[in-house]
Write a protein that holds these residues in place. Structure first.
Motif, short mmCIF file in Angstrom:
data_model
loop_
_atom_site.label_atom_id
_atom_site.label_comp_id
_atom_site.label_asym_id
_atom_site.label_seq_id
_atom_site.Cartn_x
_atom_site.Cartn_y
_atom_site.Cartn_z
N LEU A 42 2.64 17.79 -6.40
CA LEU A 42 3.08 18.54 -7.59
C LEU A 42 1.94 19.34 -8.20
N ILE A 43 0.75 18.76 -8.21
CA ILE A 43 -0.40 19.46 -8.78
C ILE A 43 -0.69 20.73 -7.99
N ASN A 44 -0.50 20.67 -6.71
CA ASN A 44 -0.80 21.83 -5.86
C ASN A 44 0.33 22.86 -5.85
N ASP A 45 1.42 22.53 -6.55
CA ASP A 45 2.54 23.48 -6.57
C ASP A 45 2.18 24.67 -7.45
N GLU A 46 2.18 25.90 -6.91
CA GLU A 46 1.77 27.10 -7.64
C GLU A 46 2.79 27.50 -8.73
N ASN A 47 4.01 27.05 -8.60
CA ASN A 47 5.08 27.44 -9.55
C ASN A 47 5.10 26.57 -10.81
N MET A 48 4.17 25.62 -10.90
CA MET A 48 4.16 24.74 -12.08
C MET A 48 3.70 25.55 -13.31
N LEU B 219 0.82 -1.21 0.00
CA LEU B 219 0.00 0.00 0.00
C LEU B 219 0.86 1.27 0.00
N ARG B 220 1.99 1.23 0.72
CA ARG B 220 2.81 2.43 0.82
C ARG B 220 3.41 2.84 -0.54
N THR B 221 3.81 1.87 -1.34
CA THR B 221 4.47 2.19 -2.63
C THR B 221 3.55 2.97 -3.56
N PRO B 222 2.36 2.50 -3.94
CA PRO B 222 1.51 3.30 -4.84
C PRO B 222 0.97 4.57 -4.17
N LEU B 223 0.72 4.49 -2.88
CA LEU B 223 0.20 5.68 -2.22
C LEU B 223 1.24 6.78 -2.18
N GLY B 224 2.51 6.38 -2.03
CA GLY B 224 3.58 7.39 -2.04
C GLY B 224 3.62 8.13 -3.36
N GLY B 225 3.52 7.39 -4.49
CA GLY B 225 3.53 8.04 -5.79
C GLY B 225 2.32 8.94 -5.98
N LEU B 226 1.18 8.47 -5.52
CA LEU B 226 -0.05 9.24 -5.66
C LEU B 226 0.02 10.53 -4.87
N GLY C 234 2.72 12.08 -3.98
CA GLY C 234 3.72 12.95 -4.59
C GLY C 234 3.12 13.70 -5.78
N SER C 235 2.33 13.00 -6.59
CA SER C 235 1.68 13.65 -7.75
C SER C 235 0.74 14.74 -7.29
N LEU C 236 0.02 14.49 -6.22
CA LEU C 236 -0.91 15.51 -5.71
C LEU C 236 -0.16 16.73 -5.21
#
Length: 319
Positions: free
Chosen positions: A309-315, A296-303, A305-307
């Motif tokens: 990045l999405i919330n990063d205002e500098n993207m 569970l930790r492996t896919p949740l970690g990637g998910l 992390g993606s979230l």
């Protein structure tokens, strides 16, 4: 030749309350042509002879009764010694089968005492409490074939329910004189140095009316290891029975002590197995949770992390 004697013996009571016997002999002349005949009687005190004769009769009767009693005791002793041999042989057949061993013990007691019913229980003391994990009821084969063991039932007499041990319901009304089976067993175990004798009693578990009971605590090394209960011997259980049974009760005590050892080994093995099962279950649970946590930790970690990045205002718009 015309003088005919007649006589009788009578008993009379004296003023001091004692009895005396008199022998009367009367002689009369039957020749009616002789006007000079004079009838006369002879009276003899035969008290001592009567007392001596009655004493001899009583002694002979007492001697016969004593002989019969000695003969019965001798027969019982022979039966007991043969029963000891039988019990020792039976104990070697299946030593780990506690139900069978207990059943064989009570069957032998019922046979040699000619009882109608018999109960045997293995007594286990753990701490301050005593319980009977293995018990067996048997009924005399003369009555009807019944030989049952009961090691798991909470009801001590459940194994003979609907058998002849129980009367019809309308005959099984409890009386004020009745006592429970458990109370009877408790009374036997409370006095391990003596047998329990009961007559004309009623057990509240709807047992048939009990004419006579003898309860025998079974000892080994001064410890109570079992209890024997015999019910309804048609001539009544005699006070000399426990002493006559001593070789058999000693043998039964030795066997029951061995049964106690087997019982504790089985309990220890059962507890050890239970612990091993519990440990295995705990280990399996821990292993499962460890694998599931990793998966569970492996896919949740990637998910996650993606979230982030999405919330990063500098993207940029391309990102």
């Amino acid at each position: 030749k015309n003088f005919i004697p007649t006589g009788f013996v009578n008993r009379y009571i004296c003023r001091d309350g004692s009895y005396r016997w008199l022998s009367w002999t009367g002689i009369s002349n039957l020749d009616k042509t002789n006007d000079n005949h004079i009838p006369f009687s002879i009276v003899v005190d035969v008290t001592s002879q009567e007392i001596r004769q009655k004493q001899q009769e009583e002694d002979a009767k007492a001697g016969e009764i004593q002989y019969q009693l000695l003969q019965e005791q001798a027969d019982l002793q022979r039966s007991v010694m043969q029963a000891v041999v039988d019990l020792q042989l039976h104990a070697k057949v299946e030593p780990d089968n506690l139900d069978l061993a207990l059943e064989q013990i009570i069957e032998i007691f019922v046979r040699i005492t000619r009882s109608t019913y018999g109960f045997a229980g293995l007594v286990i003391k753990e701490g301050e409490t005593r319980h009977i994990p293995y018990k067996s009821w048997v009924r005399s084969q003369d009555e009807d074939e019944l030989s049952t063991s009961d090691s798991n039932s909470n009801n001590n007499i459940n194994c003979v329910k609907q058998k002849a041990l129980f009367p019809p319901e309308h005959l099984a009304q409890e009386t004020s004189e009745s006592q429970s089976f458990e109370d009877l067993i408790t009374r036997i175990l409370s006095k391990p140095d003596q047998a329990l004798f009961e007559q004309n009693t009623k057990l509240s578990e709807q047992l048939v009316f009990v004419e006579s009971i003898i309860g025998l605590p079974i000892l080994s090394n001064n410890q109570t290891v079992g209890v024997i209960l015999l019910i309804n011997y048609h001539e009544g259980y005699q006070k000399y029975f426990p002493e006559s049974f001593e070789p058999l009760t000693l043998t039964a005590g030795s066997i029951m002590q061995d049964m106690q050892g087997i019982y504790f080994k089985k309990e220890a093995s059962h507890q050890r197995l239970s612990r091993e099962v519990a440990d295995a279950q705990s280990q399996a649970k821990s292993t499962f949770l460890a694998h599931m946590s990793h998966e569970l930790r492996t896919p949740l970690g990637g998910l996650l992390g993606s979230l982030d990045l999405i919330n990063d205002e500098n993207m940029s718009e391309a990102d």
